[in-house]
Motif scaffolding. Structure first.
Motif, mmCIF file in Angstrom:
data_model
loop_
_atom_site.group_PDB
_atom_site.id
_atom_site.type_symbol
_atom_site.label_atom_id
_atom_site.label_comp_id
_atom_site.label_asym_id
_atom_site.label_seq_id
_atom_site.Cartn_x
_atom_site.Cartn_y
_atom_site.Cartn_z
ATOM 1 N N LEU A 184 -6.815 11.089 20.976
ATOM 2 C CA LEU A 184 -7.116 10.482 22.262
ATOM 3 C C LEU A 184 -8.591 10.094 22.360
ATOM 4 N N ILE A 185 -9.471 10.979 21.880
ATOM 5 C CA ILE A 185 -10.906 10.678 21.881
ATOM 6 C C ILE A 185 -11.191 9.469 20.999
ATOM 7 N N THR A 186 -10.520 9.420 19.850
ATOM 8 C CA THR A 186 -10.691 8.282 18.936
ATOM 9 C C THR A 186 -10.242 6.978 19.585
ATOM 10 N N LEU A 187 -9.133 7.017 20.322
ATOM 11 C CA LEU A 187 -8.655 5.821 21.004
ATOM 12 C C LEU A 187 -9.663 5.330 22.042
ATOM 13 N N VAL A 188 -10.265 6.264 22.763
ATOM 14 C CA VAL A 188 -11.284 5.892 23.755
ATOM 15 C C VAL A 188 -12.465 5.215 23.064
ATOM 16 N N ILE A 189 -12.899 5.763 21.932
ATOM 17 C CA ILE A 189 -14.015 5.179 21.177
ATOM 18 C C ILE A 189 -13.655 3.770 20.706
#
Length: 237
Positions: free
Chosen positions: A144-149
């Motif tokens: 999820l953090i990667t998707l936000v980035i």
């Protein structure tokens, strides 16, 4: 074992699963669930494709820039399809995928070792909550953090670099989500499991690389627990 070994083990896992009816059935179940979720989410996301592209770069009126704009539109389509696939995977994973992964890993362990090493987790309810607790820090939050980035990268000058870097990070964490099945089941401490990831970063990057190919990645994700379990057991021996 390095980068190319990771690719090899991923393919080896698919090959073993195809030859083993129980693994094939479980993998296909995951495949079709993620596939239909991906179709649904891709339709929703690509419906807004033109609006998203207009926010990033409005279509030029003519000249050679129109060719570059069309290339950018195509790349955005691929990127949005990748996001749809990852979101579909996470939704399926959170509700029931983690249990199928664990069962596929157990079957593979019995094939390789002739038995399943006791985990001592207790009742079915205890196993249920244990698997959910493991899945949140292991796959859900990192991806999820990667998707936000990745989404932030769309609107910055360093966008292409950030997109590539975040995609590799997503593949790495998805790979670890699979190689961590056996050590998590054996109650190995979270710190030691993170250490295993750090020691084998290149392997996990190679294993996760096939998860970055739109649509084909659904197939590799479906059978990934098999190759990842083979790898961990080989390392252990």
């Amino acid at each position: 074992m390095g980068f190319f070994s990771g690719i090899s083990y991923n393919i080896k896992g698919v090959s073993l699963a195809i030859k083993t009816p129980s693994l094939l059935m479980l993998g296909l179940l995951r495949f079709f669930v993620v596939f239909f979720l991906t179709l649904f989410l891709s339709g929703l996301i690509l419906y807004w494709h033109d609006e998203i592209l207009a926010m990033i770069w409005k279509a030029p009126e003519g000249g050679w820039l129109i060719y570059v704009w069309n290339l950018a539109a195509w790349l955005l389509s691929v990127f949005l399809a990748g996001i749809a696939m990852v979101i579909s995977y996470l939704v399926a994973q959170l509700f029931f995928g983690v249990f199928i992964m664990d069962y596929m890993s157990r079957i593979t362990e019995r094939i390789v070792l002739g038995e399943e090493v006791s985990s001592g987790q207790g009742s079915w309810g205890a196993v249920f909550f244990y698997l959910i607790r493991q899945e949140i820090p292991r796959a859900i939050l990192p991806v999820l953090i990667t998707l936000v980035i990745m989404l932030v990268g769309l609107f910055t000058p360093l966008g292409p670099f950030i997109l590539v870097l975040s995609s590799l990070a997503a593949g790495l964490f998805l790979a670890w989500d699979n190689t961590d099945l056996v050590p998590a089941r054996r109650m190995i401490s979270f710190g030691d499991r993170i250490g295993f990831l750090k020691k084998n970063l290149l392997f996990h990057l190679g294993f996760g690389l096939l998860f970055l190919i739109p649509w084909l990645n659904i197939l590799f994700l479906s059978f990934a627990p098999v190759g990842a379990t083979l790898y961990f057991l080989d390392q252990e021996r």
